[in-house]
Design an enzyme around this catalytic site. Structure first.
Site, PDB file in Angstrom:
ATOM      1  N   ASP A  83      73.125  71.223 -17.415  1.00 33.12           N
ATOM      2  CA  ASP A  83      74.243  72.152 -17.177  1.00 33.12           C
ATOM      3  C   ASP A  83      74.790  71.869 -15.776  1.00 33.12           C
ATOM      4  O   ASP A  83      74.748  70.720 -15.300  1.00 33.12           O
ATOM      5  CB  ASP A  83      73.783  73.605 -17.386  1.00 33.12           C
ATOM      6  CG  ASP A  83      74.931  74.532 -17.772  1.00 33.12           C
ATOM      7  OD1 ASP A  83      75.662  74.975 -16.872  1.00 33.12           O
ATOM      8  OD2 ASP A  83      75.119  74.824 -18.979  1.00 33.12           O
ATOM      9  N   ASP A  84      75.282  72.869 -15.100  1.00 31.76           N
ATOM     10  CA  ASP A  84      75.957  72.681 -13.812  1.00 31.76           C
ATOM     11  C   ASP A  84      74.975  72.154 -12.736  1.00 31.76           C
ATOM     12  O   ASP A  84      73.755  72.194 -12.921  1.00 31.76           O
ATOM     13  CB  ASP A  84      76.537  74.038 -13.370  1.00 31.76           C
ATOM     14  CG  ASP A  84      77.763  73.877 -12.480  1.00 31.76           C
ATOM     15  OD1 ASP A  84      78.001  72.774 -11.974  1.00 31.76           O
ATOM     16  OD2 ASP A  84      78.473  74.884 -12.289  1.00 31.76           O
ATOM     17  N   ASP A 161      83.252  73.563 -19.275  1.00 34.80           N
ATOM     18  CA  ASP A 161      83.448  74.928 -18.798  1.00 34.80           C
ATOM     19  C   ASP A 161      84.911  75.135 -18.356  1.00 34.80           C
ATOM     20  O   ASP A 161      85.710  74.185 -18.378  1.00 34.80           O
ATOM     21  CB  ASP A 161      82.466  75.174 -17.640  1.00 34.80           C
ATOM     22  CG  ASP A 161      81.982  76.607 -17.584  1.00 34.80           C
ATOM     23  OD1 ASP A 161      82.682  77.485 -18.094  1.00 34.80           O
ATOM     24  OD2 ASP A 161      80.903  76.844 -17.007  1.00 34.80           O
ATOM     25  N   SER A 193      84.672  76.196 -23.532  1.00 39.67           N
ATOM     26  CA  SER A 193      84.653  77.586 -23.056  1.00 39.67           C
ATOM     27  C   SER A 193      86.063  78.179 -23.080  1.00 39.67           C
ATOM     28  O   SER A 193      86.317  79.241 -22.505  1.00 39.67           O
ATOM     29  CB  SER A 193      84.073  77.649 -21.642  1.00 39.67           C
ATOM     30  OG  SER A 193      82.771  77.129 -21.635  1.00 39.67           O
ATOM     31  N   ARG A 218      82.436  79.163 -26.597  1.00 39.76           N
ATOM     32  CA  ARG A 218      81.957  80.454 -26.114  1.00 39.76           C
ATOM     33  C   ARG A 218      83.064  81.490 -26.277  1.00 39.76           C
ATOM     34  O   ARG A 218      84.217  81.238 -25.938  1.00 39.76           O
ATOM     35  CB  ARG A 218      81.561  80.321 -24.640  1.00 39.76           C
ATOM     36  CG  ARG A 218      80.289  79.492 -24.408  1.00 39.76           C
ATOM     37  CD  ARG A 218      79.046  80.344 -24.582  1.00 39.76           C
ATOM     38  NE  ARG A 218      79.169  81.524 -23.748  1.00 39.76           N
ATOM     39  CZ  ARG A 218      78.963  81.526 -22.431  1.00 39.76           C
ATOM     40  NH1 ARG A 218      78.574  80.441 -21.822  1.00 39.76           N
ATOM     41  NH2 ARG A 218      79.118  82.635 -21.730  1.00 39.76           N
ATOM     42  N   ASP A 222      78.323  85.259 -20.250  1.00 35.18           N
ATOM     43  CA  ASP A 222      77.083  84.502 -20.084  1.00 35.18           C
ATOM     44  C   ASP A 222      75.886  85.383 -20.417  1.00 35.18           C
ATOM     45  O   ASP A 222      75.826  86.542 -19.986  1.00 35.18           O
ATOM     46  CB  ASP A 222      76.908  84.090 -18.618  1.00 35.18           C
ATOM     47  CG  ASP A 222      77.854  82.981 -18.215  1.00 35.18           C
ATOM     48  OD1 ASP A 222      78.701  82.563 -19.026  1.00 35.18           O
ATOM     49  OD2 ASP A 222      77.730  82.535 -17.054  1.00 35.18           O
TER      50      ASP A 222
HETATM   51  C1  GLA Z   1      79.567  79.404 -16.521  1.00 34.30           C
HETATM   52  C2  GLA Z   1      79.061  79.162 -17.922  1.00 34.30           C
HETATM   53  C3  GLA Z   1      77.533  79.143 -17.922  1.00 34.30           C
HETATM   54  C4  GLA Z   1      77.047  78.058 -16.973  1.00 34.30           C
HETATM   55  C5  GLA Z   1      77.613  78.287 -15.593  1.00 34.30           C
HETATM   56  C6  GLA Z   1      77.307  77.132 -14.661  1.00 34.30           C
HETATM   57  O1  GLA Z   1      79.267  80.670 -16.049  1.00 34.30           O
HETATM   58  O2  GLA Z   1      79.519  80.146 -18.802  1.00 34.30           O
HETATM   59  O3  GLA Z   1      77.038  78.919 -19.226  1.00 34.30           O
HETATM   60  O4  GLA Z   1      77.414  76.817 -17.473  1.00 34.30           O
HETATM   61  O5  GLA Z   1      79.038  78.430 -15.632  1.00 34.30           O
HETATM   62  O6  GLA Z   1      77.849  77.294 -13.401  1.00 34.30           O
END
Ligand code: GLA
Length: 444
Positions: A83-84, A161, A193, A218, A222
């Site tokens: 992920d990030d 995202d 997203s 999404r 979150d």
């Molecule tokens: C957003 C996404 C999360 C995650 C964060 C990472 O909030 O919805 O699922 O990927 O960014 O910074």
């Protein structure tokens, strides 16, 4: 082709063959399953003080090892997703994305190769805007370059995202990046997203376009490590089901976010509820948990093959909340096998009450929408209870623990099984006087 679906007394038409044209990259025919770092490991970049938990190649290699050695891969979990916070803050002088040199010293291609060598698939995270949500470089201005970079790294899955982007640009931008991904010739699942950022901006997402361009997306907040968060997600999908359910199908799924089972915030009962409802929702099953320390009972929930089979049902029809009253909810999902115009069903009874004692729910199969005169073979998906073949008139009674779930499946019987109950002995605790079946509470 449309089929009759009778539920809660009302009859609706369902499209079994896609009603809407969808992204045909041939991927995600069933909801993707795997492991995703974010909910559990966040943006921990402190490898100096916390080498075992920071976002680094070591973490992803370890999780890939465990997905295989602990039986998750055999249960269907396939993707290991970054992920990030994997990036350097600056692109290379020629404009390429670069993984953090200290935390990914061998680079992303080497990590991807390692994950592939385990028989798994590799996913990565980026953001449509100028920056990712945590402030690393986004893809804006570099769409083609970044798609090509991902293909050259043999990436199988991209989560894109939507931070630091304007939601009204997304109707153009998400399809454009998807086009760039397709142009590389490397098949990559595309997780968007797009709708959630538009919903927050007060826009109505154009779902027919989203379905066409994304494999999953999404819709809502979150997930966080709490039951309140899981409940808010369950409520979102129940309250908005008329809008979101028709958009799900093979190749294109609503994503209620990660499974947080095995972390700090959910009890055993709540964990069972998350798994059951995610299966009813035809949700991607992306575990975000430390597989090194997860307790066996939570691992058993994540590896429950009967519930995974519901989630992965080939019809790909997302389920609905069909009853909600005084803290008791019933959720239902049409699944295979089919007989004539009748579906089989997964049924989840959820107890949202907090008054401490299990609640009884008694209902006939007919009231649940299981109306085939040929009957249904009913079994519990957590407890070892086989109810045998029941007619639509049979009343079943389940005991649902506070914040817990009972999930059953009823497989519609073909004609030749109609006489079965006369020839076989019922294995269940069947009380012929009131036609009530009791669920044994003997645990796993
Ligand atoms: C957003 C996404 C999360 C995650 C964060 C990472 O909030 O919805 O699922 O990927 O960014 O910074």
């Amino acid at each position: 082709m449309s089929h009759l679906w009778t539920i809660g007394g009302s009859t609706v038409f369902l499209c079994l063959i896609q009603c809407i044209v969808s992204l045909e990259n041939g991927l995600a025919r069933t909801p993707p399953m795997g492991w995703l770092a974010w909910e559990r490991f966040r943006c921990n970049t402190d490898c100096k003080n916390d080498p075992e938990n920071c976002i680094s190649e070591r973490l992803f290699r370890t999780m890939a090892d465990l997905v295989v050695s602990e039986g998750y891969a055999a249960a269907g979990y396939e993707y290991i997703n970054v992920d990030d916070c994997w990036l350097e803050k600056e692109r290379s002088p020629t404009g390429q994305l670069v993984a953090d040199r200290a935390r990914f010293p061998r680079g992303i291609k080497s990590l991807s190769d390692y994950i592939h060598s385990k028989g798994l698939k590799f996913g990565i995270y980026e953001d449509y805007g100028n920056y990712t949500c945590a402030g690393y470089p986004g893809v804006l201005g570099y769409l083609q370059t970044d798609a090509e970079t991902f293909a050259s790294w043999d990436v199988d899955y991209v989560k894109l995202d939507g931070c630091y982007a304007h939601p009204s640009d997304m109707d153009r931008g998400y399809p454009e990046f998807g086009f760039n991904l397709n142009q590389t010739g490397k098949a990559m699942i595309y997780s968007c997203s797009w709708p959630v950022y538009q919903i927050y901006a007060g826009m109505q997402p154009n779902y027919s376009s989203i379905i066409q361009h994304c494999n999953l997306w999404r819709n809502f907040d979150d997930i966080q490590d709490s039951w309140a968060s899981v409940e808010s997600i369950i409520d979102y999908y129940g309250n908005n089901q008329d809008l979101v359910v028709p958009n799900a199908g093979p190749g294109h799924w609503n994503d209620p976010d990660m499974l947080i089972i095995g972390n700090f915030g959910l009890s055993y009962e709540q964990s069972k509820t998350q798994m059951a409802i995610w299966a009813i929702l035809a949700a991607p099953l992306l575990m975000s948990v430390d597989l090194r320390t997860i307790r066996p009972e939570y691992k058993a929930i994540l590896q429950n093959k009967k519930i995974i089979a519901v989630d992965q049902d080939p019809l790909g029809i997302q389920g609905r909340r069909i009853y909600k009253h005084k803290g008791i909810e019933i959720w239902s999902r049409p699944i295979t096998p089919l007989f004539q115009n009748y579906f089989s069903y997964a049924i989840a009874f959820v107890n949202r009450r907090t008054d401490g004692t299990p609640s009884d729910v008694a209902v006939t199969l007919k009231e649940l929408g299981l109306t085939s005169p040929t009957g249904y073979k009913v079994m519990d998906l957590y407890e070892d209870v086989d109810y045998g073949v029941l007619t639509p008139q049979t009343k079943i009674k389940v005991k649902v623990n506070p914040s817990g779930v009972v999930i059953l499946r009823g497989d519609v019987q073909p004609d030749y099984n109609r006489r079965l109950p006369f020839y076989t002995t019922q294995k269940t605790v069947y009380n012929p006087l009131n036609q009530v079946f009791r669920v044994r509470t003997n645990g796993f």
